[in-house]
Design a protein around this motif. Structure first.
Motif, PDB file in Angstrom:
ATOM      1  N   ALA A 138       4.899  53.036  61.892  1.00 19.91           N
ATOM      2  CA  ALA A 138       6.092  53.868  61.727  1.00 19.91           C
ATOM      3  C   ALA A 138       6.741  54.126  63.081  1.00 19.91           C
ATOM      4  N   GLY A 139       8.046  53.955  63.130  1.00 16.88           N
ATOM      5  CA  GLY A 139       8.779  54.125  64.377  1.00 16.88           C
ATOM      6  C   GLY A 139       8.872  52.875  65.218  1.00 16.88           C
ATOM      7  N   GLY A 140       8.187  51.797  64.786  1.00 14.13           N
ATOM      8  CA  GLY A 140       8.248  50.549  65.527  1.00 14.13           C
ATOM      9  C   GLY A 140       9.602  49.877  65.409  1.00 14.13           C
ATOM     10  N   ARG A 141       9.988  49.133  66.469  1.00 18.54           N
ATOM     11  CA  ARG A 141      11.306  48.477  66.492  1.00 18.54           C
ATOM     12  C   ARG A 141      11.161  46.975  66.302  1.00 18.54           C
ATOM     13  N   LEU A 142      12.081  46.428  65.506  1.00 13.83           N
ATOM     14  CA  LEU A 142      12.130  44.988  65.275  1.00 13.83           C
ATOM     15  C   LEU A 142      13.520  44.486  65.651  1.00 13.83           C
ATOM     16  N   VAL A 143      13.550  43.427  66.472  1.00 15.63           N
ATOM     17  CA  VAL A 143      14.818  42.807  66.863  1.00 15.63           C
ATOM     18  C   VAL A 143      14.694  41.312  66.611  1.00 15.63           C
ATOM     19  N   VAL A 144      15.666  40.765  65.867  1.00 12.67           N
ATOM     20  CA  VAL A 144      15.646  39.338  65.534  1.00 12.67           C
ATOM     21  C   VAL A 144      16.994  38.736  65.909  1.00 12.67           C
ATOM     22  N   ASN A 145      16.958  37.634  66.647  1.00 10.45           N
ATOM     23  CA  ASN A 145      18.176  36.908  67.015  1.00 10.45           C
ATOM     24  C   ASN A 145      18.267  35.618  66.217  1.00 10.45           C
TER      25      ASN A 145
END
Length: 413
Positions: free
Chosen positions: A354-361
């Motif tokens: 919980a609270g983790g960030r995911l970034v996808v390009n």
């Protein structure tokens, strides 16, 4: 009420004393430190430390085991007895005090520090410690010094042995910092204390005492390899085969990943490793696990990590999602390649706490379609990054657009 020990035993007094000792030995100790050493039932330390206090110690003296036990089992087994541990200088500056403090509560310890070798070095040189970069290279790769190499910087480095100063001088020369002044401060605080200086590119000092601190005053040529303090390092600083998140997109990506002290990043489909490397450069406490299926690229990531001063970056060779199994839970995940493979995004989302960030390009239509679906399902933010660079067209200049990048970012609720 008496304090409780690590296993709940009530103690009426501090059972552990940690004494910092310098090269001047007993002569540099205060009366309380001398008394504590003399009255201790057990005295722990290195061979050199124990030899320095041989005239004082009346109890059972015990040399540290080889290899050193970071769990400090021998010391903890004597909890409740009168135990003294000897440390070099300040026990809480890269010393055994910090190791013990992870096992023993402060109220159970009496710590009597001496000046650290870095403090002594700053005094000898007339350097204000708040304006100096300090780093421990004791038993650690000298590549760690690379991010600190900026023109005008003053650095105090704890070295491993008498060979380390020459190795660091060679590294500086290789990176076009050869004009930097190096001062080796040996056996500080003792009767054999010496200070010797040389330029990095003319370093010829020999027979250096293994107990030394290296002081560096950095001078750079125009070609020096300087790692900027900002996100978005120049692409040429990374070896790559074209599989790299370009500088401007990388800067935006790092901004959205928003690294915070002590966090772990998974860089899935890492390519050249540039995003994970820059994540670690943001702060020494940050860590990266780079997942890369191609062995050649995996080797390149390791090389790039060392060349950028973060040799601790971990590379896992294998394909996601299978390679993600049993990895430490990440605080953030970046997917820049291979995200369209079945199950990668789903496993990444599941792995985040919980609270983790995911970034996808994404640059392909197929991956864009997948991100649109995930955005519809989970929410988050979608942006489109479109860059153009000026390049020659005949005798004139014109804009040439780079492939646009769709970026989906999401914080797990």
């Amino acid at each position: 009420m008496p304090a409780k020990g690590p296993r709940g035993v009530r103690l009426s007094k501090k059972w552990l004393t940690i004494v910092g000792i310098g090269e001047d030995g007993v002569a540099g100790l205060g009366d309380e430190a001398k008394r504590r050493i003399a009255e201790a039932e057990f005295v722990f330390g290195g061979k050199r430390h124990l030899a320095l206090v041989a005239s004082l110690a009346k109890g059972n003296t015990r040399c540290w085991p080889t290899p050193f036990d970071p769990e400090m089992r021998d010391v903890l087994a004597l909890e409740g007895k009168n135990v003294c541990v000897l440390a070099s200088g300040d026990p809480f500056f890269h010393g055994v005090g910090a190791t013990l403090a992870r096992k023993v509560r402060p109220e159970q310890m009496l710590v009597l520090p001496a000046p650290s070798s870095v403090s002594l070095a700053a005094c000898r040189l007339g350097w204000a410690l708040q304006d100096v970069e300090t780093i421990s290279l004791h038993g650690r790769p000298i590549d760690l010094i690379r991010p600190l190499l900026h023109p005008g910087a003053r650095i105090l480095a704890l070295s491993s042995d008498g060979d380390a100063p020459a190795a660091i001088a060679r590294l500086l020369t290789e990176l076009d910092f050869g004009a930097s002044a190096l001062t080796v401060l040996e056996a500080l605080g003792g009767p054999h204390e010496t200070l010797r200086s040389a330029r990095a590119d003319a370093f010829d000092l020999e027979n250096i005492n293994p107990l030394n601190v290296l002081a560096l005053e950095i001078e750079a040529t125009p070609d020096a390899r300087i790692l900027s303090l900002a996100s978005g390092l120049a692409d040429h600083l990374f070896e790559h085969d074209g599989q790299i998140t370009k500088r401007e997109v990388r800067a935006i990506t790092l901004s959205v990943l928003a690294p915070r002290r002590g966090e772990l990043l998974w860089d899935i489909g890492a390519g050249s490793g540039s995003v994970g490397i820059e994540w670690m450069l943001a702060h020494p406490s940050l860590r990266t696990i780079a997942i890369e299926a191609d062995p050649t690229r995996a080797a390149r990531i390791r090389h790039n990590a060392a060349a950028c001063g973060v040799p601790g970056l971990i590379v896992v060779e294998g394909s996601a999602p299978k390679a993600l199994a049993r990895l430490e839970t990440p605080d953030a995940i970046f997917i820049g390649g291979g995200g369209s493979d079945a199950g990668v995004l789903e496993n990444a989302i599941k792995a985040l706490s919980a609270g983790g960030r995911l970034v996808v390009n994404a640059v392909t239509l197929e991956m864009e379609t997948l991100l649109l679906e995930q955005h519809t399902k989970h929410g988050g933010d979608l942006i489109r990054i479109a860059l153009s660079r000026a390049s020659p067209v005949g005798t004139m200049q014109a804009w040439r657009p780079a492939m646009p990048v769709m970026q989906w970012s999401w914080v797990k609720p």
